[in-house]
Motif scaffolding. Structure first.
Motif, short mmCIF file in Angstrom:
data_model
loop_
_atom_site.label_atom_id
_atom_site.label_comp_id
_atom_site.label_asym_id
_atom_site.label_seq_id
_atom_site.Cartn_x
_atom_site.Cartn_y
_atom_site.Cartn_z
N THR A 180 0.87 -1.17 0.00
CA THR A 180 0.00 0.00 0.00
C THR A 180 0.91 1.22 0.00
O THR A 180 2.13 1.10 0.15
CB THR A 180 -0.93 0.01 1.22
N PHE A 181 0.32 2.40 -0.14
CA PHE A 181 1.16 3.59 -0.30
C PHE A 181 0.59 4.77 0.47
O PHE A 181 -0.62 4.88 0.65
CB PHE A 181 1.27 3.96 -1.80
N ARG A 182 1.50 5.63 0.91
CA ARG A 182 1.10 6.89 1.54
C ARG A 182 1.95 8.00 0.92
O ARG A 182 3.03 7.74 0.37
CB ARG A 182 1.30 6.84 3.04
N PRO A 183 1.47 9.25 1.01
CA PRO A 183 2.27 10.35 0.47
C PRO A 183 3.63 10.44 1.17
O PRO A 183 3.75 10.18 2.37
CB PRO A 183 1.41 11.59 0.77
N GLY A 184 4.64 10.81 0.41
CA GLY A 184 5.95 11.03 1.00
C GLY A 184 6.06 12.45 1.53
O GLY A 184 5.18 13.29 1.31
N SER A 185 7.15 12.73 2.21
CA SER A 185 7.34 14.06 2.80
C SER A 185 7.95 15.05 1.81
O SER A 185 8.14 16.22 2.13
CB SER A 185 8.25 13.95 4.02
N ALA B 188 23.92 5.23 3.97
CA ALA B 188 24.02 6.27 4.98
C ALA B 188 25.45 6.81 5.04
O ALA B 188 26.42 6.03 4.97
CB ALA B 188 23.61 5.72 6.34
N VAL B 189 25.58 8.12 5.17
CA VAL B 189 26.90 8.75 5.32
C VAL B 189 26.82 9.85 6.37
O VAL B 189 25.75 10.38 6.65
CB VAL B 189 27.40 9.35 3.98
N PHE C 64 16.98 17.43 1.15
CA PHE C 64 15.70 16.74 0.98
C PHE C 64 15.13 16.47 2.36
O PHE C 64 15.73 15.74 3.14
CB PHE C 64 15.86 15.42 0.22
N GLY C 65 13.96 17.06 2.64
CA GLY C 65 13.36 16.83 3.95
C GLY C 65 14.30 17.22 5.06
O GLY C 65 14.80 18.35 5.11
N ASN C 66 14.61 16.26 5.94
CA ASN C 66 15.47 16.52 7.08
C ASN C 66 16.91 16.06 6.86
O ASN C 66 17.65 15.84 7.83
CB ASN C 66 14.90 15.84 8.33
N GLY C 67 17.29 15.89 5.61
CA GLY C 67 18.64 15.43 5.34
C GLY C 67 19.15 15.93 4.00
O GLY C 67 18.59 16.86 3.42
N ARG C 68 20.21 15.31 3.52
CA ARG C 68 20.79 15.67 2.23
C ARG C 68 21.06 14.39 1.45
O ARG C 68 21.51 13.38 2.02
CB ARG C 68 22.08 16.47 2.40
N ALA C 69 20.80 14.42 0.15
CA ALA C 69 20.94 13.23 -0.68
C ALA C 69 21.72 13.55 -1.94
O ALA C 69 21.78 14.70 -2.40
CB ALA C 69 19.57 12.67 -1.04
N ALA C 70 22.32 12.51 -2.51
CA ALA C 70 23.03 12.64 -3.78
C ALA C 70 22.86 11.36 -4.57
O ALA C 70 22.69 10.28 -3.99
CB ALA C 70 24.51 12.93 -3.55
N GLU D 7 22.70 11.75 3.94
CA GLU D 7 23.20 12.30 5.19
C GLU D 7 22.00 12.74 6.03
O GLU D 7 21.29 13.67 5.67
CB GLU D 7 24.11 13.51 4.91
N GLY D 8 21.74 12.03 7.11
CA GLY D 8 20.58 12.34 7.95
C GLY D 8 20.11 11.11 8.68
O GLY D 8 20.70 10.03 8.58
#
Length: 258
Positions: free
Chosen positions: A36-41, A77-78, A102-108, A122-123
């Motif tokens: 099932t699915f829910r909205p993402g942040s 994770a970093v 992105f949200g409460n962290g950082r992504a690449a 990172e988060g």
């Protein structure tokens, strides 16, 4: 709200599907894996897949906008995304996107020297999400040309070789990576050539656990998917490799539970 924590650096922490049709992807994976699915942040173009109410994976309607193929991406994770991005470039890899907030962290998003795409985050991460446990993917595997070169690359960027908690070992013609005594990834080389077929390009490959492999295959075909590798046995267990209607490749397995 799900509990979060800071994961050990270099540990797989999430998988996400880069799709070009979010509605169709939800329909397919709901039918095949019972999600099932829910909205993402992160907005309307993102969803979180749930199994029994627990988060399994992310889906992002970003493939078309980013000009990338539909695919499953593994995130690690970093502690410092900028430092990891620098090490990726120093070791012959490519950083395609980010690091971005992105949200409460950082992504690449990046690619190793052989072209396998991966992400790093990172988060904080979900506390109960761990490869091979619970509803998280059953297995994570890098399929590449030279698993030893790949092990050197990833050890260098994630500092696996400097951590007393990380064990990188050769076992049965593959490289097994354990963090804190728990196997988190397998690096498999050989037999992958520079061919135009996306099924044989170097990639991080995700395995999802199902109760019945044959029923999952049947559901995938009915939902418009295809079979890339017929049901059979592997080191993980009984499995089959499937393609969703947009070409996203993944494996279903009824391998042993936790």
């Amino acid at each position: 709200m799900a509990a979060t924590e800071h994961a050990r650096p270099g540990t797989p922490c999430w998988v996400s599907l880069q799709t070009a049709d979010l509605t169709a992807a939800q329909k397919f994976y709901g039918a095949v894996l019972g999600w099932t699915f829910r909205p993402g942040s992160l907005g309307e173009d993102f969803r979180v897949a749930l199994s029994g109410g627990r988060a399994v994976a992310g889906l992002g309607n970003v493939a078309r906008a980013m000009g990338v193929p539909v695919s499953w991406t593994s995130y690690f994770a970093v502690d410092d995304a900028d430092a990891v991005a620098s090490r990726v470039r120093e070791r012959g890899g490519t950083v395609a996107v980010g690091p971005l907030a992105f949200g409460n962290g950082r992504a690449a998003l990046a690619a190793d020297p052989a072209g396998a795409v991966f992400g790093f985050w990172e988060g904080r991460v979900l506390r109960d999400w761990r490869i091979g446990h619970g509803v998280a993917p059953a297995w994570l595997e890098l399929r590449t040309r030279d698993c030893f070169d790949a092990a050197l690359f990833y050890s260098g960027i994630f500092l696996w070789d400097q951590s007393q908690e990380t064990d990188v070992r050769y076992e049965d013609d593959v490289v097994m990576v354990s963090v804190g005594g728990h196997t988190v990834a397998c690096l498999r080389g050989g037999g992958v050539e520079a061919a135009p077929d996306p099924k044989v390009r170097p990639r991080w490959h995700v395995y999802f656990r199902v109760d019945n492999v044959e029923k999952a295959v049947e559901a995938a075909l009915l939902a418009g998917g295809s079979v890339a590798a017929e049901p059979g046995l592997s080191m993980v267990g009984h499995e089959a490799t499937l393609c969703d209607p947009e070409g996203g490749i993944f494996t279903v397995t009824s391998g042993p539970p936790d």
